[in-house]
Every structure is written in structure tokens, then in C-alpha cells.
Design a protein around this motif. Structure first.
Motif: not given
Ligand code: ZN
Ligand code: KMH
Length: 280
Positions: A45-49, A81-83, A222-224, A226-228
Motif C-alpha cells: 500500500i503506497h501511502v500519502h497522508v 509511505p511516499s517521500t 504493477v501499481r494501480v 486512485l492516486e494514478d
Molecule cells: Zn505517490
């Protein structure tokens, strides 16, 4: 071929509920979206807050709360997490989630235009600094490359000892200001990384599923999310991240690529030494 690792980028920093009402903002909303994506097949899970009003933040406390909420619902998922944060944030602001006990994070590997007047700045020194911090904190970097020059930068920094094996690339294609995500672009990038390195594709907007299918077919990941991309198909909004993950799972079936669990994903990415500390 290896099993397929699906990453879900549940919220990003830019997309809002006005674009798609399922975009999560609060830790509780993030945890629910992450849980549904995980149940559908996502192992990362790729996370932005976000603040409650949806504005992006890299606040460490907000990350801690969000990660804990996700961890409670998905005990074994890989949280990344996103940096990158949002355009205009400083290095140290962006690096806040690396203060937490996280096993993975993104590392953005070059500067690019990001639409309008926006520039997503990642200088050579930024990349070296981010890589050093992540190495010291045993955080596995996913090397986000938005065009071929970024891959070249990674390989130069690897040769000079700033970026280390194992190298896992993420080709982020279709950003307004970056490289497109056509089939030729995919092959060009895939052939530009070392043969033992792993990669995932991130297709922005209309590129999401065509790129996913190419990557599945050729042994990539693969990444999918709503961010993308906010659409399930042309003109049809996704009813949450799980819709997008489920669609990838269906494509994978067509190519006989079983889906990797989080434990299997850790193995494929050689994450063992990055998983020593007790996770949040
Ligand atoms: Zn991101
Ligand atoms: N929000 C973009 C400016 C990352 O997560 O590392 C940067 C981004 C990349 O989303």
C-alpha cells in the motif's frame, strides 16, 4: 515468471473527493481503502497522508496515525509511505515518514515538470540524501523513475555507491511533463535497467491498464490506485481502489500470473534485511 506484486496507491497528494468521492483523506478512510485493496490482492500500500480537508501533508504524526490504522486492519501488508509528498515541499518535510519504523518508502529519482507552473524537484543531491537516510534507517527504497534519464541517474549513483542493491524500479509514465506510457516507452525503460533488477509500472490516467497488462505479460509488477487513475474504464469512475486492483487481478488471470501475498512480495523484492525492526 514470478508471482505478480500489486501495489495500490490509495490516495496520492493531488487527487480530491471532487475528482472521485472515494479518495480517502482521514486515517480511518485510508485504512478502509487499504483494507479493501489488500483483500482484493494488493500486497503493498503506497501511502500519502492528508489533513481532514484533503490538503496534502507529510506530517509525521499524521503518517503514524494512518499507518497504525492500516496496520490494524492489514497486519502483514507492506506499507510504503511516499517521500515525494506534494510539489513544493522541502527535503526534510518530505522525509518525515522515514522517522517511523517503516520497511519501504518511495525514492524519487529525478526532476520533472508536473503540469502548469509546477516542478517536482529531485536534484542529484536530494536523491543522494534520501538514499542515505533510507539506507541508515533500513528502509527499502522503491526507485521512482518518470523517464529514462532518471534510470541513468540511478545507475550512475549506484556505480558511485549512493544507491544499493537490491534495486526495484517503478516506471511512472504519463505524468503531464514526463514521459508517455506507450508500449515502446515501456520496452525502452525495461531494457534500460539491469537484468536482475525488478520493476513495477505506474500508468497515469489512460495508461494505467494498458501498461499493467504489458508489465504482467513481461514479468514485471504493477501499481494501480486512485492516486494514478480515478476511472475503471473510459467515463466510468472507480468506486474505490479495490475496483482498480480487481481489474488487475482479472488481467493477471489471463496471463496465468498468480498474485503475490505480502510475504511473497518481500521475498521477490529481497526485502529480508529491511524488515528487521518491529513494524509500526
Ligand atoms: Zn505517490
Ligand atoms: N505527488 C507527487 C508530486 C511519490 O509518492 O514518491 C510525487 C509523488 C511521488 O507522488
Amino acid at each position: 515468471m514470478e508471482k505478480l506484486i500489486i501495489t495500490c496507491a490509495i490516495s496520492g497528494a493531488e487527487v480530491t473527493k471532487e475528482h472521485n468521492p472515494y479518495v480517502p483523506y482521514t486515517p480511518e478512510e485510508m485504512a478502509l481503502e487499504a483494507y479493501k485493496a489488500y483483500k482484493a490482492g494488493a500486497s503493498i500500500i503506497h501511502v500519502h497522508v492528508r489533513n481532514d480537508d484533503g490538503t496534502p501533508t507529510q506530517d509525521e504524526k499524521r503518517f503514524e496515525k494512518t499507518i497504525k490504522a492500516i496496520r490494524e486492519k492489514c497486519p502483514d501488508v507492506i506499507i510504503q509511505p511516499s517521500t515525494g509528498g506534494a510539489v513544493g515541499m522541502s527535503r526534510d518535510e518530505r522525509l518525515q515518514p522515514t522517522n517511523l519504523k517503516t520497511e519501504m518508502a518511495t525514492l524519487d529519482c529525478g526532476t520533472l515538470n508536473f503540469g502548469g507552473d509546477d516542478i517536482f524537484v529531485n536534484t542529484e543531491n536530494d536523491i543522494k540524501y534520501f538514499a542515505k537516510v533510507m539506507k541508515e534507517r533500513h528502509i527499502y527504497p522503491e526507485l521512482e523513475c518518470f523517464e529514462k534519464g532518471h534510470i541513468d541517474q540511478v545507475l550512475r549513483l549506484h556505480k558511485k555507491g549512493f544507491i544499493h542493491e537490491p534495486m526495484h524500479f517503478s516506471f511512472v509514465l504519463g505524468v503531464n511533463g514526463g514521459m508517455t506510457g506507450e508500449e515502446r516507452d515501456f520496452h525502452f525503460l525495461r531494457e534500460s535497467i539491469p537484468s536482475h533488477a525488478t520493476y513495477s509500472v505506474v500508468g497515469i490516467g489512460k495508461y494505467e491498464f494498458p501498461l499493467a497488462e504489458l508489465s504482467i505479460k513481461h514479468g514485471g509488477h504493477v501499481r494501480v490506485g486512485l492516486e494514478d487513475n480515478i476511472y475503471l474504464e473510459k467515463g466510468v469512475l472507480a468506486k474505490g481502489n479495490e475496483d482498480l486492483v480487481k481489474k488487475v487481478v482479472e488481467i493477471a488471470k489471463k496471463y496465468n500470473r498468480p498474485i503475490a501475498s505480502p510475504a511473497e512480495a518481500r521475498k521477490i523484492l529481497q526485502m529480508k534485511e529491511f524488515n528487521k525492526h518491529e513494524l509500526l
